[in-house]
Design a protein around this motif. Structure first.
Motif, PDB file in Angstrom:
ATOM      1  N   UNK A 231      -0.835   4.646   7.956  1.00 40.10           N
ATOM      2  CA  UNK A 231      -1.102   4.783   6.392  1.00 40.10           C
ATOM      3  C   UNK A 231      -1.697   5.978   5.912  1.00 40.10           C
ATOM      4  N   UNK A 232      -3.163   5.990   6.943  1.00 41.55           N
ATOM      5  CA  UNK A 232      -4.553   7.107   6.835  1.00 41.55           C
ATOM      6  C   UNK A 232      -3.970   8.280   6.634  1.00 41.55           C
ATOM      7  N   UNK A 233      -3.541   8.729   8.069  1.00 41.66           N
ATOM      8  CA  UNK A 233      -3.240   9.891   8.323  1.00 41.66           C
ATOM      9  C   UNK A 233      -2.105  10.346   7.185  1.00 41.66           C
ATOM     10  N   UNK A 234      -0.804   9.489   6.878  1.00 41.60           N
ATOM     11  CA  UNK A 234      -0.258   9.815   5.992  1.00 41.60           C
ATOM     12  C   UNK A 234      -0.790  10.279   4.372  1.00 41.60           C
ATOM     13  N   UNK A 235      -1.970   9.374   3.715  1.00 42.57           N
ATOM     14  CA  UNK A 235      -2.592   9.322   2.797  1.00 42.57           C
ATOM     15  C   UNK A 235      -3.883  10.856   2.505  1.00 42.57           C
ATOM     16  N   UNK A 236      -4.406  10.915   3.733  1.00 43.58           N
ATOM     17  CA  UNK A 236      -5.037  12.169   4.382  1.00 43.58           C
ATOM     18  C   UNK A 236      -4.812  13.451   3.944  1.00 43.58           C
ATOM     19  N   UNK A 237      -2.784  13.529   4.858  1.00 45.47           N
ATOM     20  CA  UNK A 237      -2.147  15.059   4.545  1.00 45.47           C
ATOM     21  C   UNK A 237      -2.220  15.237   3.053  1.00 45.47           C
ATOM     22  N   UNK A 238      -1.389  13.750   2.634  1.00 42.29           N
ATOM     23  CA  UNK A 238      -1.461  14.325   0.859  1.00 42.29           C
ATOM     24  C   UNK A 238      -2.273  14.646   0.209  1.00 42.29           C
ATOM     25  N   UNK A 239      -3.455  13.822   0.566  1.00 36.72           N
ATOM     26  CA  UNK A 239      -4.291  14.956  -0.436  1.00 36.72           C
ATOM     27  C   UNK A 239      -4.650  15.775  -0.056  1.00 36.72           C
ATOM     28  N   UNK A 240      -4.955  16.393   0.982  1.00 37.03           N
ATOM     29  CA  UNK A 240      -4.932  17.718   1.296  1.00 37.03           C
ATOM     30  C   UNK A 240      -4.004  18.514   1.088  1.00 37.03           C
TER      31      UNK A 240
ATOM     32  N   UNK B 157       4.359  11.995   2.056  1.00 41.19           N
ATOM     33  CA  UNK B 157       4.320  10.676   1.655  1.00 41.19           C
ATOM     34  C   UNK B 157       5.589  10.013   0.973  1.00 41.19           C
ATOM     35  N   UNK B 158       6.384  10.592  -0.002  1.00 36.83           N
ATOM     36  CA  UNK B 158       7.170  10.370  -0.168  1.00 36.83           C
ATOM     37  C   UNK B 158       8.708  10.105   0.168  1.00 36.83           C
TER      38      UNK B 158
ATOM     39  N   UNK C 232       2.565  11.931  -6.105  1.00 39.62           N
ATOM     40  CA  UNK C 232       2.272  13.886  -6.746  1.00 39.62           C
ATOM     41  C   UNK C 232       1.673  13.808  -8.317  1.00 39.62           C
ATOM     42  N   UNK C 233       0.690  12.410  -7.776  1.00 43.11           N
ATOM     43  CA  UNK C 233      -0.562  13.163  -8.878  1.00 43.11           C
ATOM     44  C   UNK C 233      -1.708  13.712  -8.957  1.00 43.11           C
ATOM     45  N   UNK C 234      -2.450  14.486  -9.886  1.00 41.36           N
ATOM     46  CA  UNK C 234      -2.864  15.762  -9.711  1.00 41.36           C
ATOM     47  C   UNK C 234      -4.462  15.085  -8.469  1.00 41.36           C
ATOM     48  N   UNK C 235      -4.593  13.325  -9.525  1.00 37.57           N
ATOM     49  CA  UNK C 235      -5.771  12.931  -8.846  1.00 37.57           C
ATOM     50  C   UNK C 235      -5.811  12.105  -7.960  1.00 37.57           C
ATOM     51  N   UNK C 236      -5.091  12.562  -7.116  1.00 31.60           N
ATOM     52  CA  UNK C 236      -4.463  11.210  -5.856  1.00 31.60           C
ATOM     53  C   UNK C 236      -5.643  11.220  -4.264  1.00 31.60           C
ATOM     54  N   UNK C 237      -5.896  12.653  -3.766  1.00 28.35           N
ATOM     55  CA  UNK C 237      -7.330  12.395  -3.471  1.00 28.35           C
ATOM     56  C   UNK C 237      -8.378  11.845  -3.904  1.00 28.35           C
ATOM     57  N   UNK C 238      -8.675  11.710  -5.168  1.00 30.37           N
ATOM     58  CA  UNK C 238     -10.193  10.435  -5.551  1.00 30.37           C
ATOM     59  C   UNK C 238      -8.872   9.534  -5.124  1.00 30.37           C
TER      60      UNK C 238
ATOM     61  N   UNK D  56       1.164  -1.102   0.131  1.00 27.86           N
ATOM     62  CA  UNK D  56       0.225   0.394  -0.058  1.00 27.86           C
ATOM     63  C   UNK D  56       1.107   1.057  -0.378  1.00 27.86           C
ATOM     64  N   UNK D  57       1.975   0.987   0.587  1.00 33.37           N
ATOM     65  CA  UNK D  57       2.713   2.331   0.637  1.00 33.37           C
ATOM     66  C   UNK D  57       3.761   3.045  -0.263  1.00 33.37           C
ATOM     67  N   UNK D  58       3.839   1.708  -0.889  1.00 35.14           N
ATOM     68  CA  UNK D  58       4.565   1.850  -2.598  1.00 35.14           C
ATOM     69  C   UNK D  58       3.336   2.108  -3.642  1.00 35.14           C
ATOM     70  N   UNK D  59       2.074   1.834  -3.534  1.00 37.62           N
ATOM     71  CA  UNK D  59       1.239   2.391  -4.291  1.00 37.62           C
ATOM     72  C   UNK D  59       0.942   3.897  -4.033  1.00 37.62           C
TER      73      UNK D  59
END
Length: 656
Positions: free
Chosen positions: A554-563, A597-598, A520-526, A511-514
């Motif tokens: 992992x959830x915390x990192x994804x939410x932070x990156x999406x914001x 995330x990176x 840095x994708x523009x669609x990463x929040x979705x 999950x961390x690799x994906x």
């Protein structure tokens, strides 16, 4: 000048005069014998003619007189018959003497003396090697010197290889008195040839002209002087590599063949033999130096003549890779990874041939998937869920990471993705989780190398709904599972504690690799929305604190990156349809490196590498401790049995 005179005229140091003297000696011996015979016949008119009658009269006169009375012609044997046989024997002796003198320049001791003992031949060869080194170092070596060196190599190596029989790969070194001396002599000849043979031949033959005009070396005018000894030299080199006498010696010969590849290409039959032998050495040997040198030789031969040798080399290498992959284990994984990298480098030379090879192998895998899923052939299931298919797919996926211009190979990306998805959908049970993880790893590699979007999260998140992480294990596992060396779990593995631990660790990493792939994708929040929802559901149900802490992070990192991406995306002026502008924006964001995330992924990789090194050390130490404990246990058992036997004997003696 006659052809015989031309042949012997090539030798220097008075050899030609010696040959003439030996021929004149033969004629003089025949003349002397004929005069002696005629004199003996004239003197013995009264006596019975011939040597047979003389012998009979000397030993038994009564029997000789009896034969004369019966039939006088019985003792009239022609003396020429007896003397001719003696003359022929004398001629054969002279021929042997003559062969001792005839030789090349700088070849004072002939190497074809079969009657001489091995010690004499070895001493003559040692003297020859010393003489040749002086000539090579002083730049006074000639073509005859090179010929002598190559003939000496053939002579020393041929009996060593011939002792092993026809099947040289299964043979071992024969024990003999002069074996060590022969090895040292052969090693010295190989060292001398590796240092001086190519530069000397380049100088004497004038290969600079052939290199400028792209001409083969066998079209040079002086090539005739060296053609046959060089052919024998290369064949004996291939035989030594096939016989696998010693690893240092074969390594030197492979390096020497790599340097002499332009000369080797002038002999197509020898090249085919070398390709066969070296490909076996590349596939079967465990020494890393031999593997690298053999692969470099195969690659350079393929580059020199792509039309004749490339496809044959690539097919042999691919078949050897499949054989090795079919019997994969933790011990053979580094070897398979090395062979995979070599094949990627080979297939990158010709994309059209690579497309055909990849298409055929993918077609066979698709037919397996069809037979198992649609036709319901259960006997084909082990072949589909095997290491052979996994390593084959790994090969074609890793090929996209090394080639910049895919060309026609870009049309195979979609079939590869679909076959991997079909394998995941078929092998969906808990026993096939390792196979699922391998397939997800291949999809991430393919998405990273090609830059195409491939949905991967769903294949990982399905495991949350298929397994119960709250069950208590029935067994304690001695060691943690290594999922890189397995394709499926056994039934007993599912009940161990290490089963859930290794699954959570592997899921966390994938999950961390994906996440890092789409950081840095523009669609990463979705893209991060679905994994956030699934992981939150899992956190509500899971009772294990360790698992909850990992996935909550992992959830915390994804939410932070999406914001972060959503805030940066609001400042953009281009529309969704501008694909080029979107790529430029993503590249600029990646250069800045502000994503959390990176940064987290880099730290995770560093910590994981340190933990692996520490684990390997602890496992090696524990293995050594277990071995020493077993040895001590055996020692105490044997001593205890000996002491008990002695006590029993003493008791028996007392009772008596």
């Amino acid at each position: 000048m006659e052809p015989i005179d031309e042949f012997f005229g090539s030798f220097e140091g008075g050899d030609y005069n010696i040959v003439k003297e030996t021929k004149s000696k033969k004629k003089n011996i025949k003349k002397v014998k004929s005069t002696k015979l005629s004199a003996e016949i004239e003197e013995s008119d009264d006596e019975p003619a011939g040597k047979v009658s003389k012998l009979l009269h000397g030993e038994d006169e009564a029997f000789a007189k009896f034969l004369e009375n019966e039939d006088p012609n019985l003792l009239n044997v022609e003396d020429g018959d007896l003397d001719d046989s003696e003359a022929e024997a004398d001629e054969s002796d002279l021929d042997k003497k003559e062969s001792e003198f005839v030789g090349d320049e700088n070849d004072a001791d002939d190497f074809d003396d079969a009657d001489e003992p091995d010690d004499v031949v070895d001493q003559s060869l040692i003297r020859g090697v010393k003489k040749w080194t002086k000539l090579f170092e002083s730049n006074s070596a000639t073509i005859a010197t090179c010929r002598s060196l190559m003939r000496a190599f053939v002579q020393v190596s041929s009996p060593m290889v011939a002792a092993y029989g026809s099947n040289a790969s299964k043979l071992k070194i024969a024990s003999g008195e002069n074996h060590e001396a022969d090895d040292l002599l052969l090693a010295s000849i190989v060292d001398l040839a590796a240092l001086h043979l190519k530069p000397t031949l380049n100088k004497l033959l004038g290969t600079k002209v052939a290199d400028k005009r792209d001409m083969p070396y066998n079209s040079l005018p002086k090539w005739v002087n060296i053609a046959t000894p060089l052919n024998k030299y290369f064949t004996s080199c291939s035989k030594i590599v096939e016989a696998s006498l010693q690893q240092p010696l074969t390594y030197k010969i492979l390096k020497h063949l790599l340097v002499m590849r332009n000369y080797l290409m002038c002999y197509p039959k020898v090249v085919n033999q070398v390709v066969k032998v070296v490909s076996e050495c590349w596939a079967d040997r465990s020494n890393h130096e031999l593997e690298i040198s053999s692969f470099l030789l195969l690659e350079r031969i393929a580059k020199l003549d792509m039309e004749q040798y490339y496809q044959e080399i690539a097919r042999k290498a691919f078949s050897a890779y499949l054989k090795k992959a079919a019997a994969s284990s933790l011990e053979t994984l580094p070897k398979i990874a090395f062979m995979q990298q070599c094949l990627v480098q080979l297939f990158a030379l010709d994309i059209n041939f690579t497309y055909k090879q990849a298409f055929d192998s993918l077609k066979s895998i698709v037919l397996l998937v069809k037979a198992v899923t649609i036709d319901k052939k259960k006997e084909m299931q082990p072949e589909l869920c095997s290491w052979k298919t996994v390593h084959t797919l790994y090969l074609w996926v890793s090929l996209y990471g090394s080639i910049k211009n895919y060309g026609i190979l870009s049309s195979l990306v979609y079939p590869i993705v679909e076959t991997i998805k079909e394998i995941i959908s078929y092998a969906c049970g808990p026993r096939f989780y390792p196979l699922r993880f391998h397939c997800v790893d291949m999809l991430t590699m393919l998405a990273k190398s090609t830059g195409k979007f491939i949905p991967i999260f769903q294949h990982i998140l399905d495991i949350f709904s298929q397994t119960d992480f709250n069950t208590r294990p029935k067994k304690l596992s001695v060691r943690p599972f290594n999922l890189s060396g397995t394709v499926r779990f056994s039934e007993s593995d599912l009940t161990e504690k290490g089963f859930l631990d290794c699954i959570t660790e592997r899921m966390y990493r994938l999950i961390l690799e994906v996440m890092n792939l789409h950081a840095y994708s523009i669609a990463s929040p979705e893209l991060f929305l679905m994994p956030i929802v699934h992981i939150r559901k899992f956190l509500k149900v899971c009772e294990n604190r360790e698992y909850c802490q990992k996935f909550k992070q992992l959830v915390e990192k994804m939410e932070e990156s999406a914001q972060f991406i959503a805030s940066e995306r609001e400042r953009v002026t281009f529309s969704v349809q501008d694909a080029d502008e979107i790529k430029k924006w993503e590249q600029s964001m990646e250069k800045e490196g502000k994503s959390c995330i990176s940064k987290f992924y880099k730290k995770f990789v560093e910590i994981e590498a340190k933990n692996k090194a520490a684990k390997n050390l602890s496992y090696s130490n524990s293995d050594n401790e277990m071995k020493s404990y077993k040895k001590q246990k055996k020692y105490f058992k044997t001593n205890h049995s000996m002491i008990s036997k002695k006590k029993g004997k003493k008791k028996g003696a007392k009772n008596v």
